[in-house]
Design an enzyme around this catalytic site. Structure first.
Site, PDB file in Angstrom:
ATOM      1  N   ARG A 106       0.868  -1.193   0.000  1.00 27.65           N
ATOM      2  CA  ARG A 106       0.000   0.000   0.000  1.00 27.65           C
ATOM      3  C   ARG A 106       0.891   1.225   0.000  1.00 27.65           C
ATOM      4  O   ARG A 106       1.740   1.393   0.876  1.00 27.65           O
ATOM      5  CB  ARG A 106      -0.912  -0.010   1.227  1.00 27.65           C
ATOM      6  CG  ARG A 106      -1.630   1.318   1.443  1.00 27.65           C
ATOM      7  CD  ARG A 106      -2.751   1.231   2.447  1.00 27.65           C
ATOM      8  NE  ARG A 106      -3.881   0.516   1.881  1.00 27.65           N
ATOM      9  CZ  ARG A 106      -5.118   0.541   2.394  1.00 27.65           C
ATOM     10  NH1 ARG A 106      -5.371   1.251   3.471  1.00 27.65           N
ATOM     11  NH2 ARG A 106      -6.091  -0.138   1.820  1.00 27.65           N
ATOM     12  N   HIS A 132      -7.357   1.146  -6.423  1.00 29.88           N
ATOM     13  CA  HIS A 132      -7.492   0.206  -5.298  1.00 29.88           C
ATOM     14  C   HIS A 132      -8.045  -1.096  -5.887  1.00 29.88           C
ATOM     15  O   HIS A 132      -9.157  -1.513  -5.582  1.00 29.88           O
ATOM     16  CB  HIS A 132      -8.421   0.794  -4.238  1.00 29.88           C
ATOM     17  CG  HIS A 132      -8.320   0.132  -2.890  1.00 29.88           C
ATOM     18  ND1 HIS A 132      -7.485  -0.946  -2.648  1.00 29.88           N
ATOM     19  CD2 HIS A 132      -8.951   0.397  -1.712  1.00 29.88           C
ATOM     20  CE1 HIS A 132      -7.607  -1.309  -1.389  1.00 29.88           C
ATOM     21  NE2 HIS A 132      -8.490  -0.519  -0.794  1.00 29.88           N
ATOM     22  N   GLN A 135      -9.465  -4.091  -3.756  1.00 36.52           N
ATOM     23  CA  GLN A 135     -10.782  -3.822  -3.183  1.00 36.52           C
ATOM     24  C   GLN A 135     -11.870  -4.044  -4.232  1.00 36.52           C
ATOM     25  O   GLN A 135     -12.909  -4.654  -3.956  1.00 36.52           O
ATOM     26  CB  GLN A 135     -10.841  -2.372  -2.673  1.00 36.52           C
ATOM     27  CG  GLN A 135     -12.201  -1.951  -2.163  1.00 36.52           C
ATOM     28  CD  GLN A 135     -12.565  -2.555  -0.824  1.00 36.52           C
ATOM     29  OE1 GLN A 135     -11.846  -2.384   0.149  1.00 36.52           O
ATOM     30  NE2 GLN A 135     -13.682  -3.281  -0.764  1.00 36.52           N
ATOM     31  N   ASP A 227     -17.414   6.416  -1.880  1.00 35.70           N
ATOM     32  CA  ASP A 227     -16.162   6.383  -1.107  1.00 35.70           C
ATOM     33  C   ASP A 227     -15.992   7.770  -0.505  1.00 35.70           C
ATOM     34  O   ASP A 227     -16.689   8.717  -0.901  1.00 35.70           O
ATOM     35  CB  ASP A 227     -14.985   6.028  -2.047  1.00 35.70           C
ATOM     36  CG  ASP A 227     -13.670   5.815  -1.295  1.00 35.70           C
ATOM     37  OD1 ASP A 227     -13.697   5.622  -0.054  1.00 35.70           O
ATOM     38  OD2 ASP A 227     -12.604   5.847  -1.949  1.00 35.70           O
ATOM     39  N   CYS A 267     -16.302   0.964   0.476  1.00 33.80           N
ATOM     40  CA  CYS A 267     -15.142   0.134   0.848  1.00 33.80           C
ATOM     41  C   CYS A 267     -14.725   0.329   2.296  1.00 33.80           C
ATOM     42  O   CYS A 267     -14.018  -0.506   2.845  1.00 33.80           O
ATOM     43  CB  CYS A 267     -13.980   0.399  -0.106  1.00 33.80           C
ATOM     44  SG  CYS A 267     -13.252   2.047   0.057  1.00 33.80           S
ATOM     45  N   ARG A 295     -13.054  -9.335   1.575  1.00 32.46           N
ATOM     46  CA  ARG A 295     -11.633  -9.051   1.361  1.00 32.46           C
ATOM     47  C   ARG A 295     -10.806 -10.299   1.682  1.00 32.46           C
ATOM     48  O   ARG A 295      -9.873 -10.645   0.948  1.00 32.46           O
ATOM     49  CB  ARG A 295     -11.170  -7.878   2.253  1.00 32.46           C
ATOM     50  CG  ARG A 295     -11.823  -6.533   1.963  1.00 32.46           C
ATOM     51  CD  ARG A 295     -11.343  -5.937   0.674  1.00 32.46           C
ATOM     52  NE  ARG A 295      -9.906  -5.785   0.605  1.00 32.46           N
ATOM     53  CZ  ARG A 295      -9.217  -4.715   1.037  1.00 32.46           C
ATOM     54  NH1 ARG A 295      -9.857  -3.681   1.548  1.00 32.46           N
ATOM     55  NH2 ARG A 295      -7.904  -4.647   0.912  1.00 32.46           N
TER      56      ARG A 295
HETATM   57  N1  NVA Z   1     -10.153   6.434  -1.387  1.00 32.50           N
HETATM   58  C1  NVA Z   1      -9.804   6.013  -0.057  1.00 32.50           C
HETATM   59  C2  NVA Z   1      -9.905   4.523   0.072  1.00 32.50           C
HETATM   60  C3  NVA Z   1      -9.585   4.000   1.451  1.00 32.50           C
HETATM   61  C4  NVA Z   1      -9.638   2.507   1.541  1.00 32.50           C
HETATM   62  C5  NVA Z   1      -8.402   6.490   0.273  1.00 32.50           C
HETATM   63  O1  NVA Z   1      -7.517   6.374  -0.576  1.00 32.50           O
HETATM   64  O2  NVA Z   1      -8.195   6.989   1.374  1.00 32.50           O
HETATM   65  N1   CP Z   2     -11.143  -0.578   2.346  1.00 28.84           N
HETATM   66  C1   CP Z   2      -9.886  -0.565   2.791  1.00 28.84           C
HETATM   67  O1   CP Z   2      -8.924  -0.763   2.052  1.00 28.84           O
HETATM   68  O2   CP Z   2      -9.806  -0.362   4.147  1.00 28.84           O
HETATM   69  P1   CP Z   2      -8.468  -0.072   4.961  1.00 28.84           P
HETATM   70  O3   CP Z   2      -7.972   1.289   4.555  1.00 28.84           O
HETATM   71  O4   CP Z   2      -8.908  -0.102   6.397  1.00 28.84           O
HETATM   72  O5   CP Z   2      -7.462  -1.126   4.660  1.00 28.84           O
END
Ligand code: NVA
Ligand code: CP
Length: 311
Positions: A106, A132, A135, A227, A267, A295
């Site tokens: 990540r 993502h 997800q 989201d 998500c 997941r």
């Molecule tokens: N769009 C959000 C997704 C979190 C899982 C972010 O990048 O913070």
């Molecule tokens: N949806 C998702 O990726 O959640 P986290 O940021 O908690 O991993």
């Protein structure tokens, strides 16, 4: 030593449609079995989970899923590892490839993901600024599962699916890719200033359309996704974004304009009262808790696929 070329999952299109279907079918099998019954599949292996941004679901589901397959998970976070002190990502990759069989990563900029992908072991994108995909792969599973449970086993192909709110987000951009891979129609519903890059829209062609009127956003859509309006790394823009997305909350009034069978996904983490109303995320159309659970199952299937482990 294996002569098989390593496979990464950096974006959805790293899988063919047939391969994505294979992964989802494996996930169905894994979900139907006791969680700990497949420890022989990846016994003796190790998987590194490198997190340069906060995470609850990704961390827990990968760490637990890796252990349930019999492999050893090692979680490295920015703080507490040399990443936080500026060690180049490529150096980290070349070290980790000597220890483990796959890397889950990540990060922010895609360039960091590509540096990690220089490792000779498979690398899975667990969120970056541009997508993502893990997800969204899991979300396709959740959508098909939800309709199958309701007696509709048509699958996702041919459906009309809305993504409401920040359509420039990593989530929306992976949904654009998914529309092509799984052959559904995606309605990107949000302000004009927050849409995916033109090249990505062009690549999706007629699989994607754009709607700037919240009243029309979810018409005919059997799935409504949203989201957060401010993603990780965008905190400085929060006030501007709150203003820009005013009127785009997925609430009861918006949901009432969708077909009665429509389901809602997010998500997570969610901000009730911003991108989604509490009455919706905690209401009967929400499938967010199944979405979070899935997941675990789909990621286990993807790890098995990338590492050549057959069920
Ligand atoms: N769009 C959000 C997704 C979190 C899982 C972010 O990048 O913070
Ligand atoms: N949806 C998702 O990726 O959640 P986290 O940021 O908690 O991993």
């Amino acid at each position: 030593m294996s002569t098989m070329k390593k496979r990464d999952f950096l974006k959805l299109s790293d899988l063919s449609r047939a391969e994505a279907r294979e992964v989802l079918a494996m996930a169905t099998t894994l979900k139907s079995e006791p969680k700990g019954s497949r420890v022989a599949l990846l016994a003796g292996r190790a998987v590194a989970v490198v997190l340069e941004k906060a995470s609850t679901r990704t961390r827990a589901s990968f760490e637990i899923g890796i252990a349930q397959l019999g492999a050893h998970p090692v979680v490295l976070e920015t703080q507490g590892s040399q990443i936080g002190r500026g060690e180049p990502m490529r150096d980290t990759a070349l070290v980790l490839e000597g220890y483990c069989d796959a890397i889950v990563h990540r990060t922010g900029a895609t360039s960091r993901l590509l540096d990690m992908a220089q490792a000779k072991v498979p690398v899975i994108n667990a969120l970056s600024d541009d997508g993502h995909p893990i997800q969204v792969l899991c979300d396709v599973f959740t959508i098909e599962e939800a309709f199958a449970r309701a007696g509709d086993s048509k699958g996702i192909a041919g459906r009309r699916i809305a993504f409401v709110g920040d359509c420039s987000s990593n989530m929306a951009r992976s949904f654009v890719e998914a529309a092509v891979l799984f052959d559904f129609h995606l309605v990107l519903a949000g302000p004009a200033a927050y849409m995916p890059p033109k090249a990505e829209l062009d690549a999706a062609g007629s699989h994607v359309s754009i709607e700037h009127d919240p009243i029309k956003a979810v018409a005919g859509c059997s799935v409504i996704n949203t989201d957060v309006w401010t993603s990780m790394g965008q905190e400085a823009e929060n006030a501007k974004r709150l203003a820009a997305f005013k009127g785009w909350t997925v609430d009861g009034a918006m949901l009432a304009r969708a077909p009665t069978e429509a389901i809602v996904l997010h998500c997570l983490p969610a901000h009730r009262g911003e991108e989604i109303a509490g009455e919706v995320i905690d209401g009967p159309r929400s499938r967010v808790w199944d979405q979070a659970e899935n997941r675990l199952h789909v990621q286990k299937a993807l790890l098995c696929f990338l590492l050549g482990a057959k069920l």
